[in-house]
Enzyme design. Structure first.
Site, mmCIF file in Angstrom:
data_model
loop_
_atom_site.group_PDB
_atom_site.id
_atom_site.type_symbol
_atom_site.label_atom_id
_atom_site.label_comp_id
_atom_site.label_asym_id
_atom_site.label_seq_id
_atom_site.Cartn_x
_atom_site.Cartn_y
_atom_site.Cartn_z
ATOM 1 N N CYS A 158 30.282 27.904 4.527
ATOM 2 C CA CYS A 158 28.859 27.847 5.153
ATOM 3 C C CYS A 158 27.998 26.455 4.568
ATOM 4 C CB CYS A 158 28.232 29.021 5.063
ATOM 5 S SG CYS A 158 28.874 30.179 5.963
ATOM 6 N N HIS A 216 20.686 26.196 6.204
ATOM 7 C CA HIS A 216 21.837 26.858 6.603
ATOM 8 C C HIS A 216 21.393 28.323 7.197
ATOM 9 C CE1 HIS A 216 25.496 29.106 7.509
ATOM 10 N NE2 HIS A 216 25.117 29.937 6.452
ATOM 11 N N ASN A 269 25.115 32.768 12.880
ATOM 12 C CA ASN A 269 25.677 31.861 11.771
ATOM 13 C C ASN A 269 26.799 31.379 12.114
ATOM 14 O OD1 ASN A 269 26.796 31.164 9.263
ATOM 15 N ND2 ASN A 269 26.561 32.945 7.951
#
Ligand code: UT7
Length: 324
Positions: free
Chosen positions: A115, A251, A281
């Protein structure tokens, strides 16, 4: 002597057509729209079509970024692509993007920091432009992350989605860059925490692709602390006060993490770009997707100062500061 600085010239993004709502996920695992929204802020996510590859998503985002920068693919000499879900074990997905864009020169390679991948790719490309190794870079975050989910694990399958985002950067002298540029990065990893968020398969371990495994609440705690520390370092390194930040482009893992970090760092919540509700996500794709979203809807304007952060598997985490 004039120094070289990277300047972000354009942004692009792509989301697959198919949308999966929380209600649809509730037909697959024991969960509810209410639980998912309350705990994460997520309402829906996009899912790549059968046969649609990470490189396809990346190319669509890249074309948008090139168009908005007014730069042709044959002017690029570097592609750095962040992904955890490559088309193949090798070659790098970036080389598939290179071929699909018709770019025959330069270099293209992947970066794997889950991520946090986009920030690691940004730091890598920025460093290579600054040293004069390359002149014009495409930096991409692209994922078909839903392909590594265990669709019977409600602790993870409700969280993630597919997508891609990209930016184009050029190397400019200080004089030409003016006040624009990529100013600072702080990227870190801690391999001792890898068991808290990982995939239980791989080429040299099981010979399988594996599925995402996460101890969510433990990751959550580390996320807020690590992200806040990275932000502090970047702000201190650049003598920047929090009030000077125009937009915070984090993020997109969980709305509660976004809000928690903003509170801890005393960042104005109105300046936080949040796309987690609509994208879920998307791992390495989430930052450039959020950046492009706020550029296209006119919130982020040329000259704005942007702070970005991420935390993911590895653990990996980081923060970057740049002015568009
Ligand atoms: O991008 C990479 C970094 N990743 C992250 O930053 C993710 C960080 N973690 C999180 O976002 C959160 O920890 C989650 C959203 C994953 C989970 O939220 P939580 O508030 O930490 O919940 P929990 O894991 O502590 O679970 C609470 C309860 C459990 O039930 P019991 O044991 O209290 O009875 C879970 O079994 O919620 C249950 N649960 C669910 N219930 C309905 C877990 N997932 C679900 C679900 N639907 N999808």
């Amino acid at each position: 002597m004039s120094r070289i600085r990277s300047v972000i010239r354009g942004t692009g993004a792509y989301l697959p057509e198919r949308i999966m709502t929380n209600d649809e996920i509730s037909t697959i695992v024991e969960t509810s729209d209410q639980w998912i929204q309350e705990r994460t802020g997520i309402k829906q996510r996009h899912i790549a079509a059968d046969g649609q590859l990470t490189s396809d998503l990346a190319v669509a985002a890249a074309k948008g970024a090139l168009a908005s920068a007014g730069i042709a693919a044959d002017q690029l000499d570097l592609i750095v692509l962040a992904t955890t879900t490559p088309d193949k074990t090798f070659p790098a997905t970036a080389t598939a993007v290179q071929a699909k864009l018709g770019m025959t020169g330069g270099a293209a390679f992947d970066v794997q920091a889950v991520c946090s991948g986009f920030l690691f790719a940004l730091a890598t490309a920025d460093s290579m432009l600054k040293t004069g190794l390359f002149k014009t870079a495409l930096v991409i975050g692209a994922e078909t992350f839903t392909r590594i989910l265990d669709w019977s694990d409600r602790g993870t399958c409700v969280l993630f989605g597919d997508g891609a985002g990209a930016i184009v950067m050029t190397a400019e002298t200080d004089a030409d860059a003016g006040d624009r540029g990529v100013f600072a990065h702080h990227i870190r990893t801690d391999g001792t925490k890898s068991d808290l968020l990982h995939v239980d398969g791989g080429v040299s371990s099981t010979g399988t692709i594996g599925h995402v495994r996460m101890l969510g609440n433990q990751v959550f705690r580390h996320a807020v602390t690590n992200i806040s520390n990275a932000i502090k370092v970047v702000l201190e390194d650049t003598n920047t006060r929090v009030e000077e930040i125009d937009w915070f482009v984090p993020h997109q893992a969980n709305q509660r993490i976004l809000t928690g970090v903003a509170k801890k760092m005393k960042l104005d919540e109105d300046k936080v770009v949040s796309t987690v509700a609509l994208h879920g996500n998307t791992s390495a794709a989430s930052i450039p997707l959020a950046l492009h979203t706020a550029v296209s809807d006119g919130r982020i304007q040329p000259g704005h100062l942007i702070l970005s952060e991420a935390m993911g598997g590895g653990f990996s985490w980081g923060a970057s500061l740049f002015r568009l």
